[in-house]
Design an enzyme around this catalytic site. Structure first.
Site, PDB file in Angstrom:
ATOM      1  N   CYS A 162      13.085   9.384  -9.148  1.00 57.99           N
ATOM      2  CA  CYS A 162      11.754   9.148  -8.681  1.00 57.99           C
ATOM      3  C   CYS A 162      11.366   9.462  -7.540  1.00 57.99           C
ATOM      4  O   CYS A 162      11.863  10.561  -6.864  1.00 57.99           O
ATOM      5  CB  CYS A 162      11.377   7.648  -8.923  1.00 57.99           C
ATOM      6  SG  CYS A 162      12.640   6.479  -7.958  1.00 57.99           S
TER       7      CYS A 162
ATOM      8  N   CYS B 203       0.835  -1.076  -0.171  1.00 56.31           N
ATOM      9  CA  CYS B 203       0.090   0.173  -0.080  1.00 56.31           C
ATOM     10  C   CYS B 203       0.806   1.068   0.002  1.00 56.31           C
ATOM     11  O   CYS B 203       0.417   2.249  -0.571  1.00 56.31           O
ATOM     12  CB  CYS B 203      -0.990  -0.042   1.373  1.00 56.31           C
ATOM     13  SG  CYS B 203      -2.314  -1.050   1.137  1.00 56.31           S
TER      14      CYS B 203
END
Ligand SMILES: [Zn+2]
Length: 397
Positions: A355, A204
């Site tokens: 990123c 998650c």
């Protein structure tokens, strides 16, 4: 061995035996007037002992509803600290709890909700060393964790001790719920004999989760737990309930006990707890990076070079929705599109790829180097490290 915080003391009414006080009769009156619960069922709840693994998204509704229902003894296991990213779904915690150990904040909340029950707070990492010792005093174990090593550990410990394991998992808009380890029913290893390859299934933290989803899934786990205690209804045994919040649909898969299962089968090969981190491999954000020998630049060094006016090309390999949260003004090519869009890049220029955490961009640098790019670096620690070390106005997510 577990560190036990707080001193669990059985309330006086429990020590006297199986009765309800006048206050308890009032508190549980909506249970007592149901024939399926009644005084007998409420006393079963009062004498029940349930251990909840994790006090996060699933543990929140679980803990709250089990405590409110009058489950007499609730153990909670967690080793985390409340942080700001938890508050979107972990409704046990309030903003003022940020920075506190989860176990303390959770125990305070549950004791506040129901002072008549016993809350055992274990501020510890569940491990092969302490699991059997922790589980043995409880009737039912509820798995509210979010990683594969702990799921296999909880499963195996439940099977070895013969205890039911009320399982739930969540990802983005989807949830899964079932009861493992029930007599005659399957276990987690019957369903998943082998863990997925490291890094294949995002957590998650990597993929996100709709805030209400753990509320729904954890509440179903709580309902199954109460049914097991009461011995009423059809438990979710041999059935995997799949919930899709986007389609707002429930589906059910039949699960069968596997006679060849290594832990609950006819000839089990797993007869004691093993090293589950090794069994599952290191995955997700715990993995430094799957590729090695990637040239890196630190956020401070990048800042210094940009300040000097060096002509550096910033390549952002995140997704467009991440770019909207924050960016360094780089050229956006999501990692998944890089192979077909590499021609957009000029290999004669110095390129710094980044990123969020530095993991995806390491893969991008690895790919581009193999494609012939020589002057390319990975921004170490990604935009998170940039926020920490260079510009705190860049939000972390
Ligand atoms: Zn099994």
């Amino acid at each position: 061995m577990a560190t036990k915080t707080g001193v669990p003391v059985a309330p006086a009414s429990m020590q006297r035996g199986a009765t309800l006080s006048k206050e308890e009769i009032l508190r549980y009156s909506r249970h007592l007037i149901m024939p399926e619960v009644g005084m007998e069922g409420q006393l079963k709840l009062k004498q029940a002992k349930v251990l909840c693994i994790g006090t996060g998204g699933l543990g929140a509704p679980l803990g709250l509803y089990l405590a409110a229902a009058g489950v007499g003894r609730i153990g909670i296991v967690d080793f985390d600290v409340v942080d700001n990213t938890n508050l979107q779904r972990q409704v046990l915690f309030s903003t003022t709890d940020v920075g506190r150990p989860k176990i303390q904040a959770a125990a305070d909340r549950l004791r506040g909700l129901n002072p008549d029950i016993q809350i055992d707070a274990y501020e510890t990492n569940l491990s092969s060393e302490n699991a059997l010792d922790l589980f043995k005093d409880y009737d039912i174990i509820v798995d509210g964790t979010d990683n594969f090593p702990t799921r296999y550990l909880v499963n195996d410990a439940c099977i070895l001790l013969g205890k039911p394991n009320v399982y739930g998992s969540i990802f983005r808009f989807d949830g899964q719920i079932t009861v493992f380890g029930y007599p005659g029913g399957p276990c987690y290893r019957c369903l998943y004999p082998e863990p997925p390859p490291p890094g294949l299934v995002p957590s998650c933290a990597e993929g996100g989760v709709l805030g209400v989803l753990p509320g729904i899934v954890g509440t179903i786990q709580a309902a199954e737990t109460l049914k097991l205690i009461l011995g009423k209804g059809e438990p979710l045994v041999g059935r995997l309930l799949l919930f899709d919040a986007l389609g707002m649909k429930f589906r059910e898969l039949k699960l069968r006990k596997n006679p060849e299962c290594p832990v609950c089968g006819e000839h089990p090969t797993v007869t004691k707890l093993i090293d589950y981190v090794q069994f599952c491999g290191i995955r997700g954000e715990e993995a430094p990076t799957t590729v090695t020998n990637i040239p890196e630049i630190t956020p401070r060094d990048l800042k210094a070079r940009l300040d000097r006016g060096d002509d550096l090309y910033i390549l952002d390999v995140r997704e467009p929705h991440e770019y909207q949260i924050c960016n360094l003004g780089g050229h956006l090519i999501p990692l998944g599109e890089l192979s077909r869009r590499a021609a957009e890049l000029d290999s004669s220029k110095e390129i710094v790829a980044h990123c969020r955490s530095g993991k995806r961009s390491a893969e991008a640098v690895d790919f581009l180097r193999k494609a012939g790019f020589k002057k390319i670096w990975n921004l170490k620690g990604g935009i998170l490290a940039w926020s920490d070390e260079v510009d705190s106005s860049v939000p972390k997510y």
